[in-house]
Design an enzyme around this catalytic site. Structure first.
Site, mmCIF file in Angstrom:
data_model
loop_
_atom_site.group_PDB
_atom_site.id
_atom_site.type_symbol
_atom_site.label_atom_id
_atom_site.label_comp_id
_atom_site.label_asym_id
_atom_site.label_seq_id
_atom_site.Cartn_x
_atom_site.Cartn_y
_atom_site.Cartn_z
ATOM 1 N N GLU A 150 -24.182 -49.085 -8.342
ATOM 2 C CA GLU A 150 -22.997 -48.285 -7.996
ATOM 3 C C GLU A 150 -23.185 -47.420 -6.755
ATOM 4 O OE1 GLU A 150 -22.589 -48.977 -12.496
ATOM 5 O OE2 GLU A 150 -24.232 -48.421 -11.134
ATOM 6 N N PHE A 184 -19.938 -42.766 -26.303
ATOM 7 C CA PHE A 184 -20.840 -43.660 -25.564
ATOM 8 C C PHE A 184 -20.408 -43.732 -24.099
ATOM 9 C CE2 PHE A 184 -21.757 -48.105 -24.141
ATOM 10 C CZ PHE A 184 -23.139 -47.976 -24.071
ATOM 11 N N GLN A 185 -21.364 -43.561 -23.204
ATOM 12 C CA GLN A 185 -21.149 -43.596 -21.744
ATOM 13 C C GLN A 185 -20.123 -42.554 -21.284
ATOM 14 O OE1 GLN A 185 -20.562 -47.715 -20.397
ATOM 15 N NE2 GLN A 185 -22.768 -47.869 -20.091
ATOM 16 N N LYS A 238 -9.944 -44.909 -20.535
ATOM 17 C CA LYS A 238 -9.695 -46.321 -20.844
ATOM 18 C C LYS A 238 -8.307 -46.549 -21.444
ATOM 19 C CE LYS A 238 -11.836 -50.428 -22.797
ATOM 20 N NZ LYS A 238 -13.014 -51.026 -23.460
ATOM 21 N N MET A 293 -41.118 -39.831 8.795
ATOM 22 C CA MET A 293 -40.724 -38.468 9.122
ATOM 23 C C MET A 293 -41.487 -37.458 8.268
ATOM 24 S SD MET A 293 -39.018 -36.960 11.401
ATOM 25 C CE MET A 293 -37.554 -37.698 12.109
#
Length: 597
Positions: A75, A137-138, A187, A506
């Site tokens: 993602e 959940f999630q 949802k 760096m």
């Protein structure tokens, strides 16, 4: 009870209105309304990754064919790819992620876009409305988590609000000072059917009305100051590119004949090949750019924010008396770090246009004698040749040489350069001389490793006929290297130029300068074989170890127009980026080479 004729007529009218309203509306699921909104906004590509909370949305995407969905492998890369697309095109980039870990993986990409003011809409799934707050959940608090790193965010609790919310999201993302907007969709909201009467044609938000036009009196005052200057300087940032004001900037600089500099984010706004351009300024800027910034008497700052990497120590910067004019669309950016004398709030393009008109109408001309003396001083600084390096080395590849060779080969064709973050980023900024806007795509404000490949993927979809190179390091490139798989699936043949010095370069450089050479965890012992790795992903891999092979390798890679090519350049592990301003120092207190360490 008797009903009057007027009441009968009124009832009939109401019935007709209701019937016509019902014939003009259809019932659609929230997910279908979302797709229609994106189509109405002319979205061509969306980068995303499916999950439970967004499956209704993915089902709606399956049933349309005008928007191409690009399935990334992480993602973070979805948001970076949409971000790169937005930077190169100026359009709003769109990404789609699921709830919970989908959102938390996207946070780095959202923060990257926020720091550089990139117009984006990120659509995230959320658990059903009845489950919000119950540790489903999630589930995560998307609005709370993203609040500090977005321009605005929405949680849509009713499908009827989806069309209006998306109209607002796109408007907020692209207007004023651009930025990312998150739209969180539970949802059940994406599944529910509601009446849909069409996508709004206009948007009104009482609390959000960014100013576009600058104050005429302030512009006039600024111009008087600018035309009377003895040592003028024009300092420009990413705001010039975001406002598509490069043509106006070039007209202004050429009319006045004043020296000009760009920040890291502003490169390409004014042509690097023009003599009036003094190079990039700041921590790794040129001697002439930094000295002019410190010693000018009138500074015109355009779409820039005086950040710490540009002016160094604010107290040191304030030692010299100078008058400062600051043009910015965001009033909160003005006098935030440096007090300015003439603030002008407005869109850069509009303000510069007004300035140009006033100059044409004015009889006052810059003081040619004073300007000549100022240019003589600048040419003296320029003679230091602060970007020189050992070009005669035949033993080891100098990273600067790779970038310079790439520039020489591609300067006359339409080329986009993305970079990750580190030494390679600074060498690309210093040695690739950008003459056009939106060709240099990098993470300036947040400094995010891993953006290079996703940026390049996003740009290649938008600009299939242009050459797209990702300049990276062996550290940065591994952060989103799985996107090589996406490059193959969606046929985005990018060219990866890895300046592999076996160090987190760096970090190593700062450890050499500030920590007496204690290289704590900055050396990479177990690097993959990048050639085999590229081949495993279905691409072409090249290993380049000698200076004489640099040009032939780049030439060969460019010939392979339809293939992604990973070039592993083994570069000098001891090379540092110079000039360099140490933290806490003033911008004229520069280290110019190893002899200064």
């Amino acid at each position: 009870m008797e009903i009057t004729k007027a009441e009968i007529a009124s009832a009939a009218h109401a019935s007709n209105t209701a019937q016509s309203a019902s014939t003009n509306t259809t019932e659609l699921r929230g997910a279908e309304i979302l797709v229609k909104a994106l189509q109405a906004e002319n979205v061509k590509y969306i980068w995303g990754y499916p999950g439970g909370a967004v499956l209704h949305i993915y089902d709606a995407f399956y049933k349309q064919d005008t928007i191409q969905h690009v399935l990334v492998r992480h993602e973070q890369a979805a948001v970076h790819a949409a971000d790169g697309y937005a930077r190169a095109t100026g359009d709003v980039g769109v990404a789609l992620v699921t709830s919970g870990p989908g959102v938390t993986n996207a946070v780095t990409g959202i923060a990257t876009a926020y720091m550089d003011s990139i117009p984006m809409v990120i659509i995230s799934g959320q658990v059903p409305t009845h489950a919000i707050g119950l540790d489903a959940f999630q589930e995560c608090d998307t609005v709370g988590i993203t609040r500090p790193i977005v321009k605005h965010n929405f949680l849509v609790k009713d499908a009827k609000d989806l069309a209006d919310t998306l109209k607002k999201a796109f408007h907020i993302a692209r207007s004023g000072r651009p930025g990312p907007v998150v739209v969180d969709i539970p949802k059940d909201v994406s599944f529910k059917k509601v009446p849909y009467a069409g996508y709004p044609t206009s948007v009104e938000m009482r609390s959000y009305n960014p100013v576009r036009k600058g104050h005429g009196g302030q512009i006039r005052k600024a111009l008087q100051l600018l035309l009377a200057a003895k040592r003028p300087y024009i300092y420009t940032g990413g705001g010039v590119l975001l406002s598509n004001a490069s043509a106006e900037l070039r007209t202004l600089v050429d009319m006045l004949g004043y020296p000009c500099t760009n920040t890291l984010m502003g490169l390409g706004a004014y042509p690097a090949s023009d003599r009036k351009f003094l190079g990039m300024l700041g921590m790794h800027g040129t001697v002439e750019a930094n000295n002019a910034m410190q010693n000018c008497d009138v500074l015109l700052a355009v779409g820039a924010r005086f950040d710490d990497r540009v002016i160094g120590n604010p107290k040191h910067f304030a030692q010299n008396e100078r008058k400062i004019i600051h043009i910015d669309i965001d009033p909160s950016s003005i006098s935030k770090r440096v007090k300015v004398d003439i603030p002008i709030v407005g869109d850069v393009k509009d303000v510069l246009n007004e300035m140009i008109t006033m100059i044409k109408e004015s009889s006052t001309k810059p003081d040619a004698g004073a300007l000549g003396d100022w240019w003589n001083t600048i040419e003296g600084w320029r003679k230091r040749d602060c970007l020189k390096y050992d070009r005669s080395n035949t033993e080891v590849i100098k990273p600067q040489y790779v970038v310079e060779t790439l520039w020489n080969m591609t300067k006359d064709v339409d080329t986009y350069i993305t970079s990750d973050v580190g030494q390679h980023q600074m060498w690309a900024a210093q040695y690739y001389r950008f003459d056009e806007p939106r060709r240099w795509i990098n993470s300036g404000g947040l400094g995010t490793m891993g953006v290079g490949i996703p940026y390049a993927m996003g740009i290649k979809l938008a600009k299939p006929d242009s050459e797209v190179f990702c300049v990276t390091g062996e550290g940065s490139v591994q952060m989103c290297i799985q996107e090589l798989s996406t490059c193959l699936q969606y046929n985005t043949p990018i060219k990866i130029v890895a300046l592999n010095n076996r160090y987190l370069g760096m970090v190593r450089q700062w450890q050499e300068v500030e920590y007496e050479g204690r290289y704590s965890h900055s050396y990479m012992d177990a690097l993959p074989n990048f050639v085999k790795l590229a081949e495993a992903y279905g691409h072409v891999g090249m290993l380049i170890e000698r200076p004489e092979d640099v040009e032939p390798a780049l030439r060969e890679a460019r010939k392979l127009k339809d293939r992604t090519v990973f070039m592993d350049f083994r570069t000098d592990p001891t090379e540092n980026v110079f000039p360099m301003v140490q933290a806490g120092k003033g911008i004229t207190e520069m280290l110019l080479g190893a002899e200064d360490l």
